[in-house]
Design an enzyme around this catalytic site. Structure first.
Site, PDB file in Angstrom:
ATOM      1  N   LEU A   1      28.799  38.467  34.898  1.00 38.06           N
ATOM      2  CA  LEU A   1      29.715  39.355  35.598  1.00 38.06           C
ATOM      3  C   LEU A   1      30.749  39.824  34.585  1.00 38.06           C
ATOM      4  O   LEU A   1      31.116  39.075  33.683  1.00 38.06           O
ATOM      5  CB  LEU A   1      30.422  38.627  36.754  1.00 38.06           C
ATOM      6  CG  LEU A   1      29.551  38.139  37.913  1.00 38.06           C
ATOM      7  CD1 LEU A   1      30.395  37.328  38.892  1.00 38.06           C
ATOM      8  CD2 LEU A   1      28.888  39.302  38.642  1.00 38.06           C
ATOM      9  N   ASP A   2      31.222  41.045  34.737  1.00 36.50           N
ATOM     10  CA  ASP A   2      32.273  41.530  33.847  1.00 36.50           C
ATOM     11  C   ASP A   2      33.517  40.652  33.983  1.00 36.50           C
ATOM     12  O   ASP A   2      33.715  39.982  35.002  1.00 36.50           O
ATOM     13  CB  ASP A   2      32.645  42.970  34.191  1.00 36.50           C
ATOM     14  CG  ASP A   2      31.487  43.932  33.982  1.00 36.50           C
ATOM     15  OD1 ASP A   2      30.591  43.604  33.185  1.00 36.50           O
ATOM     16  OD2 ASP A   2      31.492  45.006  34.622  1.00 36.50           O
ATOM     17  N   LYS A   3      34.349  40.673  32.962  1.00 37.94           N
ATOM     18  CA  LYS A   3      35.546  39.828  32.922  1.00 37.94           C
ATOM     19  C   LYS A   3      36.354  39.899  34.215  1.00 37.94           C
ATOM     20  O   LYS A   3      36.775  38.870  34.755  1.00 37.94           O
ATOM     21  CB  LYS A   3      36.424  40.244  31.743  1.00 37.94           C
ATOM     22  CG  LYS A   3      37.757  39.509  31.661  1.00 37.94           C
ATOM     23  CD  LYS A   3      38.620  40.040  30.529  1.00 37.94           C
ATOM     24  CE  LYS A   3      39.984  39.371  30.527  1.00 37.94           C
ATOM     25  NZ  LYS A   3      40.862  39.907  29.456  1.00 37.94           N
TER      26      LYS A   3
END
Length: 324
Positions: free
Chosen positions: A137-139
């Site tokens: 997942l993105d940050k």
């Protein structure tokens, strides 16, 4: 040491790039110096022919295979970072990732990641490539991730992902009014000039995102989305492509656009929401070892709840003005 096999295809926009430069774009998890070393040591084939010159220029469309050995990632240090564990057994972990947490160490984020936390929580996971991480997942995207605790489990999960047998659903808040659900079926690749961006481009990899409308507001829409593929930034890129970027998205145009007559408190809520409004809310898969169908759900986090409540209140206050 463990064996590493990677394959890909040189993309059309990479025409004229050095081989090591093109591969470092296509495999961002590995440093350019490591990729260069693999090329020099005959670990890389281009159209089934060994190429050992990093400076060789690519044309686009070449088939790449890398067969190498890499050391266990002992240089990643265990760190006592709290994990919100939704489920655990001998083979897998399911976590609910918060915002501001990078999944895997990389440029600019050498530590303080989910991987470092996993090494501390379950030291034996160091034996599994990438500490068992099979998708990301993105940050600043929150929500559910599955992690393999064994190599066997990881192999099965990676295979399931490739065959689209893992279902991932998200909730998001997008800019603009979306009147009905739909599907975005557009290929995605790295942006030709903006290194940190992805983009829809004809020569990209296939990417399919399904979405349906959950709730409409005055100038925004709450969505439920399901991924068929898992390209980097896929939902963010696809929604921006159809002119509905996610609220708060710093890369793809989700800047605050308050509707006419909005209250100061509502405008401030929009301005204060400083990440993409995206949450991985449901994960469904067949257990990699037992074959049991399993599903987990994670409620949306407090910051998105606050945002949605503000959108609902603003819409209610102006309901007489709506024409939908």
């Amino acid at each position: 040491m463990h064996e590493l096999k990677l394959s890909t295809e040189i993309e059309q926009h990479q025409l004229g790039m050095r081989l090591d430069q093109a591969l470092s774009e296509l495999f961002p998890d590995y440093s350019r110096s490591r990729i260069k070393d693999w090329i020099v040591n005959n670990k890389v084939t281009v159209n089934n022919n060994i190429v050992n010159k990093p400076k060789e220029r690519v044309l686009g469309g070449e088939k790449i295979a890398i067969n190498a050995e890499i050391e266990e990632e002992t240089y990643h240090q265990p760190e006592d970072i709290k994990l919100d564990i939704v489920y655990e057994d001998d083979d897998i972990l399911v976590i609910n990732k918060p915002r501001d947490l990078v999944v895997h160490p990389g440029a600019g984020n050498p530590d303080g990641t989910v991987l470092n936390a996993l090494l501390h929580y379950h030291p034996n996971i160091a034996r599994v490539p990438r500490a068992g991480i099979v998708h990301r997942l993105d940050k600043d995207t929150t929500g559910l991730m599955v992690v393999a605790k064994t190599i066997n489990a990881q192999t099965h999960l990676v295979d399931a992902l490739q065959h689209r047998e893992i279902t991932r659903e998200y909730e998001a808040v997008a800019m603009g009014i979306i009147t009905a659900g739909g599907t975005v079926d557009q290929p995605i690749t790295r942006h030709p000039t903006k290194r940190t961006h992805m983009a829809v481009f004809p020569t990209g990899k296939p990417a399919v995102t399904h979405y349906r409308v959950m709730e409409k507001y005055r100038l925004h829409t709450r969505l439920r989305l399901r991924l068929e593929t898992g390209r980097t930034h896929q939902i963010r890129v696809h929604m921006a492509h159809i002119a509905h970027p996610l609220i708060g998205d710093p890369l793809y145009g989700g800047r605050p656009r308050p509707p006419k007559g909005a209250s100061e408190s509502f405008i401030q809520t929009l301005r204060d929401f400083d990440r993409q409004a995206l949450h991985a809310t449901m994960l469904r898969l067949y257990h990699p070892i037992t074959g049991e169908l399993m599903q987990w759900n994670a409620p949306i986090p407090q910051d998105m709840q606050t945002l949605i409540q503000a959108l609902q209140e603003d819409t209610e206050q102006h309901k007489d003005e709506l024409d939908w």
